[in-house]
Enzyme design. Sequence first.
Site, short mmCIF file in Angstrom:
data_model
loop_
_atom_site.label_atom_id
_atom_site.label_comp_id
_atom_site.label_asym_id
_atom_site.label_seq_id
_atom_site.Cartn_x
_atom_site.Cartn_y
_atom_site.Cartn_z
N GLN A 147 0.37 -61.34 -37.00
CA GLN A 147 -1.11 -61.00 -37.33
C GLN A 147 -1.15 -62.65 -38.24
O GLN A 147 -2.40 -63.00 -37.83
CB GLN A 147 -1.50 -60.13 -37.83
CG GLN A 147 -0.59 -59.70 -39.22
CD GLN A 147 -1.44 -58.29 -39.66
OE1 GLN A 147 -0.44 -57.36 -39.18
NE2 GLN A 147 -2.09 -57.48 -40.32
N CYS A 153 -3.60 -56.18 -38.16
CA CYS A 153 -2.40 -54.71 -37.47
C CYS A 153 -2.61 -53.74 -36.22
O CYS A 153 -1.56 -53.90 -35.50
CB CYS A 153 -2.03 -54.53 -38.99
SG CYS A 153 -3.24 -53.33 -39.40
N HIS A 287 -2.42 -49.91 -42.73
CA HIS A 287 -1.71 -50.36 -41.98
C HIS A 287 -1.31 -50.30 -40.78
O HIS A 287 -0.83 -48.93 -41.30
CB HIS A 287 -0.39 -51.60 -42.57
CG HIS A 287 0.57 -52.26 -41.85
ND1 HIS A 287 -0.66 -53.76 -41.81
CD2 HIS A 287 1.16 -52.88 -41.87
CE1 HIS A 287 0.35 -53.99 -41.41
NE2 HIS A 287 1.33 -53.28 -41.04
N ASN A 307 6.79 -54.90 -37.27
CA ASN A 307 5.45 -54.84 -37.64
C ASN A 307 5.23 -56.08 -37.13
O ASN A 307 6.17 -56.77 -35.91
CB ASN A 307 6.00 -55.31 -39.36
CG ASN A 307 5.05 -55.28 -40.54
OD1 ASN A 307 3.85 -55.28 -39.89
ND2 ASN A 307 5.06 -55.38 -41.61
#
Length: 343
Positions: A147, A153, A287, A307
């Site tokens: 990102q 996110c 997040h 992630n």
Amino acid sequence: MGFINRSLITCLIILLVFTNTRPISCEKDDDPMRERYRKWMAKYNRTHKDDNQREKRFQIYKANVELIEAFNAINDDYKLADNKFADITNAEFRKRYMGLKGSSSRVPLLDIKQNEEHSEKAREMLEAVPEKIDWRKKGAVSEVRDQGPCGACWAFSAVAAIEGITKIKSGRMVALSEQELVDCNMIDDGCYGGLMTDAFDFVRLNGGITTQSDYPYQGQQGECKTSKLDHHAATIKGYRNVTVNEQSLLKAVASQPVSVGIDASSMAFQFYTNGVFTGPCGVELNHGVTIVGYDTDGKNKYWIAKNSWGAGWGESGYMRMKRGVEGNLGLCGITTLASYPVV
Ligand SMILES: *[C@@H]1O[C@H](CO)[C@@H](O)[C@H](O)[C@H]1NC(C)=O
Ligand SMILES: *[C@@H]1O[C@H](CO)[C@@H](O)[C@H](O)[C@H]1NC(C)=O
């Protein structure tokens, strides 16, 4: 110990002997750390405006490395490393790399403590799901993305979940566009934060989402390319929220990759490199990631979290997070804002 004592004594002796001639510093030499920093800078292509900037970043790097090494010396579950976030403070890290909109968790206030009835139900549910699952092995997870310093996110988390269910239902793995969500989903704030559920709503209302290659990621919010809005590489009917407990999350992940909110603000999260992450972390969500499986090693049960900080962070971009913690919220609040798209 013996070595330190001896060198201290030597140093004292030198001081005593030479006090009258010139000052001698007994402070630890910074040079190995500076050398390490030079290598780190080369690895991560860091450049600085001037010497002041460079010195400032070096001091932050040094403090981080000292913390990382002290931590690794006493923690066996997981390890930290001087990864690409090693020259920024934790405050800078929180500001740049999170991106979940605040005040959005679904924690039922009365439900925080697990009750008997609940765990009875949970046991039944447990029986119905496989012992482990890894959607990566079934081709339902695309490559790890980055990102960058943009709080998107939420878009990455939602896209990974949509890619997953699309592959599971249709057999096609298509890399989908986070940028379309960042630019065109006006309910959210692009790089300044959003929610996965808003992203699912956007895709449903728009009738679909286009591919990554048709609308590539820019790392910043731009004007919505409206001509791309009717390119539909995948569609969803809507989404469901997961009940706030780990057993319900387990059941959902057994069926497909699931978007979750977590508290990823700790330094342990910033520098995580491998092992089963056991905290510390709070439960204030900031997040978004995607849970793409679960399993157990000799010691810990864990979730597999995809992630969006690039493949250089964690275990090739993934984190294993401890599963089966006390209470209903899970580690880092992992159960409190879980949702998945429905096709
Ligand atoms: C650093 O730059 C080189 C050359 O431009 C590139 O190949 C490499 O991938 C970069 N490394 C990182 C960590 O960005
Ligand atoms: C899911 O949870 C969010 C956050 O609490 C809520 O705003 C939304 O209405 C819920 N959606 C559904 C479909 O239940």
